[in-house]
Motif scaffolding. Sequence first.
Motif, PDB file in Angstrom:
ATOM      1  N   GLN A  73       0.799  -1.111  -0.221  1.00 21.36           N
ATOM      2  CA  GLN A  73      -0.115   0.147   0.022  1.00 21.36           C
ATOM      3  C   GLN A  73       0.806   1.341  -0.151  1.00 21.36           C
ATOM      4  N   ARG A  75       1.137   5.849   0.371  1.00 23.22           N
ATOM      5  CA  ARG A  75       0.796   7.042   1.066  1.00 23.22           C
ATOM      6  C   ARG A  75       1.028   8.346   0.519  1.00 23.22           C
ATOM      7  N   LYS A 122       3.580  -2.724   3.789  1.00 23.88           N
ATOM      8  CA  LYS A 122       2.535  -2.006   3.897  1.00 23.88           C
ATOM      9  C   LYS A 122       3.216  -0.842   4.642  1.00 23.88           C
ATOM     10  N   ASP A 124       2.514   3.500   6.400  1.00 21.65           N
ATOM     11  CA  ASP A 124       1.655   4.395   6.582  1.00 21.65           C
ATOM     12  C   ASP A 124       2.634   5.625   6.980  1.00 21.65           C
ATOM     13  N   LYS A 126       3.230   9.858   8.768  1.00 24.27           N
ATOM     14  CA  LYS A 126       2.787  10.734   9.757  1.00 24.27           C
ATOM     15  C   LYS A 126       3.670  12.048   9.566  1.00 24.27           C
ATOM     16  N   ILE A 175      -2.538  -5.089   7.554  1.00 21.53           N
ATOM     17  CA  ILE A 175      -2.464  -3.675   7.906  1.00 21.53           C
ATOM     18  C   ILE A 175      -1.734  -3.397   9.345  1.00 21.53           C
ATOM     19  N   ALA A 176      -1.230  -2.194   9.153  1.00 19.70           N
ATOM     20  CA  ALA A 176      -0.855  -1.652  10.294  1.00 19.70           C
ATOM     21  C   ALA A 176      -0.949  -0.209  10.225  1.00 19.70           C
ATOM     22  N   THR A 177      -0.933   0.591  11.428  1.00 19.33           N
ATOM     23  CA  THR A 177      -1.062   1.952  11.289  1.00 19.33           C
ATOM     24  C   THR A 177      -0.312   2.810  12.266  1.00 19.33           C
ATOM     25  N   LEU A 178       0.096   3.936  11.933  1.00 16.55           N
ATOM     26  CA  LEU A 178       0.945   4.775  13.113  1.00 16.55           C
ATOM     27  C   LEU A 178       0.227   6.252  13.161  1.00 16.55           C
ATOM     28  N   ASP A 179       0.452   6.943  14.452  1.00 15.32           N
ATOM     29  CA  ASP A 179       0.112   7.950  14.728  1.00 15.32           C
ATOM     30  C   ASP A 179       0.757   8.626  15.814  1.00 15.32           C
ATOM     31  N   VAL A 188       2.017   2.653  17.218  1.00 17.40           N
ATOM     32  CA  VAL A 188       1.944   1.690  16.054  1.00 17.40           C
ATOM     33  C   VAL A 188       0.976   0.645  16.370  1.00 17.40           C
ATOM     34  N   ASP A 223      -7.869  -7.174   9.154  1.00 18.61           N
ATOM     35  CA  ASP A 223      -8.045  -6.041   8.550  1.00 18.61           C
ATOM     36  C   ASP A 223      -8.898  -5.026   9.061  1.00 18.61           C
TER      37      ASP A 223
END
Length: 223
Positions: A73, A75, A122, A124, A126, A175-179, A188, A223
């Motif tokens: 994926q 960004r 994958k 992500d 920030k 999927i994984a996500t970061l913020d 994470v 997911d």
Amino acid sequence: FMVLSGWSGTVTPSLMGYTFAPPSIAYSNVMSDQADQDYVATPVTTPPSGLTCTTLNPKPAVAEFDGSGHKPQSRVWQYDNTWWAVFSTNASGASSAGTWLWKLEDTTWMEVQKLSTSTNLKLDVKPLGDMVYILLFNGSGPTSAQLATVQFSGGTYQAPVISDIFTSLSGSSEIATLDIDSTGRMWVVMSNEANGVKIFYSDSPYSTWSEPVTLASTDVWDD
């Protein structure tokens, strides 16, 4: 509607915001009622004002990499009045296959920094001021994740500093996500059926990471 006997002409339906099929019907020497003279009306979708679409030169996509529908994926973000992106491509789309940070010049994505030789990550992102933090997540089992820290200087993004978040968890994940929260702590989150939902955190400069915190341990979709 009514016409005089023997009328000839063309009927064209019209209503603002609609198109019609057929667009019109022609008649010649009408002497009686005409049956089944129907039109299909279709609303016209008007794009929001002020938006334009630009066709970009494509890059070769990386195909599904594990046979389970898991795909890389990408960004996209904007900084310094320029569009930037992270995505993977093969050797015909870049000077070498891998995952790259790109800059949009006119309608072409240009290489800026190579983040990984892997094409199955994958991603992500920030952005935070002149820094951008990029999650490089390998979702094929065993899963692993790295953080690329990249600073903007001299009109471009400089070489990334790569650190490990975790190196080997069983199972695969889509999927994984970061913020980053209001205190500056980075988080994470990833999930899969083998590990449930796992959370990792780090404080600036984000070079060392916590042990995983388990939010949910079983029956979790990935997911």
